[in-house]
Design a protein around this motif. Structure first.
Motif, short mmCIF file in Angstrom:
data_model
loop_
_atom_site.label_atom_id
_atom_site.label_comp_id
_atom_site.label_asym_id
_atom_site.label_seq_id
_atom_site.Cartn_x
_atom_site.Cartn_y
_atom_site.Cartn_z
N VAL A 12 0.85 -1.19 0.00
CA VAL A 12 0.00 0.00 0.00
C VAL A 12 0.89 1.24 0.00
O VAL A 12 2.01 1.19 0.51
CB VAL A 12 -0.95 -0.01 1.22
CG1 VAL A 12 -0.17 0.04 2.52
CG2 VAL A 12 -1.98 1.09 1.14
N GLN A 13 0.38 2.32 -0.56
CA GLN A 13 1.14 3.56 -0.56
C GLN A 13 1.02 4.27 0.79
O GLN A 13 0.03 4.09 1.51
CB GLN A 13 0.63 4.49 -1.66
CG GLN A 13 1.01 4.04 -3.06
CD GLN A 13 0.66 5.08 -4.11
OE1 GLN A 13 -0.29 5.84 -3.95
NE2 GLN A 13 1.41 5.10 -5.20
N ALA A 14 2.01 5.06 1.09
CA ALA A 14 1.98 5.85 2.33
C ALA A 14 0.70 6.68 2.37
O ALA A 14 0.30 7.26 1.36
CB ALA A 14 3.20 6.74 2.42
N THR A 91 6.19 -0.80 7.66
CA THR A 91 6.53 -1.98 6.89
C THR A 91 7.14 -3.05 7.79
O THR A 91 8.10 -2.79 8.51
CB THR A 91 7.51 -1.63 5.76
OG1 THR A 91 6.86 -0.75 4.83
CG2 THR A 91 7.98 -2.88 5.04
N ALA A 92 6.54 -4.24 7.76
CA ALA A 92 6.99 -5.33 8.63
C ALA A 92 6.16 -6.57 8.33
O ALA A 92 5.14 -6.50 7.62
CB ALA A 92 6.84 -4.95 10.10
N VAL A 93 6.57 -7.68 8.92
CA VAL A 93 5.70 -8.85 8.98
C VAL A 93 4.86 -8.71 10.24
O VAL A 93 5.41 -8.49 11.33
CB VAL A 93 6.51 -10.15 9.01
CG1 VAL A 93 5.57 -11.36 9.15
CG2 VAL A 93 7.36 -10.29 7.75
N TYR A 94 3.56 -8.82 10.08
CA TYR A 94 2.65 -8.68 11.19
C TYR A 94 2.20 -10.05 11.67
O TYR A 94 1.75 -10.89 10.87
CB TYR A 94 1.45 -7.83 10.79
CG TYR A 94 1.78 -6.35 10.75
CD1 TYR A 94 2.62 -5.84 9.77
CD2 TYR A 94 1.29 -5.48 11.71
CE1 TYR A 94 2.95 -4.50 9.75
CE2 TYR A 94 1.62 -4.13 11.70
CZ TYR A 94 2.46 -3.65 10.72
OH TYR A 94 2.79 -2.32 10.70
N TYR A 95 2.34 -10.28 12.98
CA TYR A 95 1.99 -11.55 13.58
C TYR A 95 0.84 -11.38 14.56
O TYR A 95 0.83 -10.41 15.34
CB TYR A 95 3.18 -12.11 14.36
CG TYR A 95 4.39 -12.44 13.52
CD1 TYR A 95 5.40 -11.51 13.32
CD2 TYR A 95 4.54 -13.71 12.94
CE1 TYR A 95 6.51 -11.79 12.56
CE2 TYR A 95 5.66 -14.02 12.18
CZ TYR A 95 6.63 -13.06 12.00
OH TYR A 95 7.75 -13.36 11.24
N GLN A 116 2.88 -10.20 5.47
CA GLN A 116 3.74 -9.07 5.11
C GLN A 116 2.89 -7.84 4.80
O GLN A 116 1.94 -7.90 4.00
CB GLN A 116 4.61 -9.41 3.91
CG GLN A 116 5.47 -8.28 3.41
CD GLN A 116 6.61 -7.95 4.36
OE1 GLN A 116 7.30 -8.85 4.84
NE2 GLN A 116 6.82 -6.66 4.63
N VAL A 117 3.27 -6.73 5.41
CA VAL A 117 2.68 -5.43 5.10
C VAL A 117 3.82 -4.53 4.63
O VAL A 117 4.81 -4.34 5.35
CB VAL A 117 1.98 -4.81 6.32
CG1 VAL A 117 1.57 -3.36 6.02
CG2 VAL A 117 0.77 -5.64 6.72
#
Length: 121
Positions: A12-14, A91-95, A116-117
């Protein structure tokens, strides 16, 4: 054995929005808190938000307060994280996680595989 399955990540864009979901299998204790953590490359896993499954009390990391909303639908045994006004640093992997609770990973017993986001600038 409780299974947690995340979905809904993406690019997604900022300034944009994204919603991630976490579906739990049967057996997840209703007394457990549920939480979202995230982990960016080269960084430690960090707390994002938590919700008490029964009462719905929520708590957020300062970095996401006012932008992210954690919620759940008990009948579907599903938790959500609505993310608005996204920034590249999100931005990160969300758990998703389930367990006794708190803001540290050690407070949770069950973990999903992560989604992933990615937020582009």
């Amino acid at each position: 054995q409780v299974q947690l399955v995340e979905s809904g990540g993406g690019l997604v864009q900022a300034g944009g929005s994204l919603r991630v979901s976490c579906a739990a299998s049967r057996g997840a204790s209703s007394s457990y808190a549920r939480a979202w953590f995230r982990q960016a490359p080269g960084k430690e896993r960090e707390f994002v938000a938590t919700i008490a499954w029964g009462g719905g009390t929520t708590n957020y990391a300062d970095s996401v307060k006012g932008r992210f909303t954690i919620s759940r639908v008990i009948a579907k045994n599903t938790m959500y994280l609505q993310m608005n006004s996204l920034k590249p640093e999100d931005t990160a992997v969300y758990y998703c996680a389930a367990g006794p609770g708190g803001t540290r990973p050690v407070g949770y017993i069950y973990w999903g595989q992560g989604t992933q986001v990615t937020v582009s600038s």
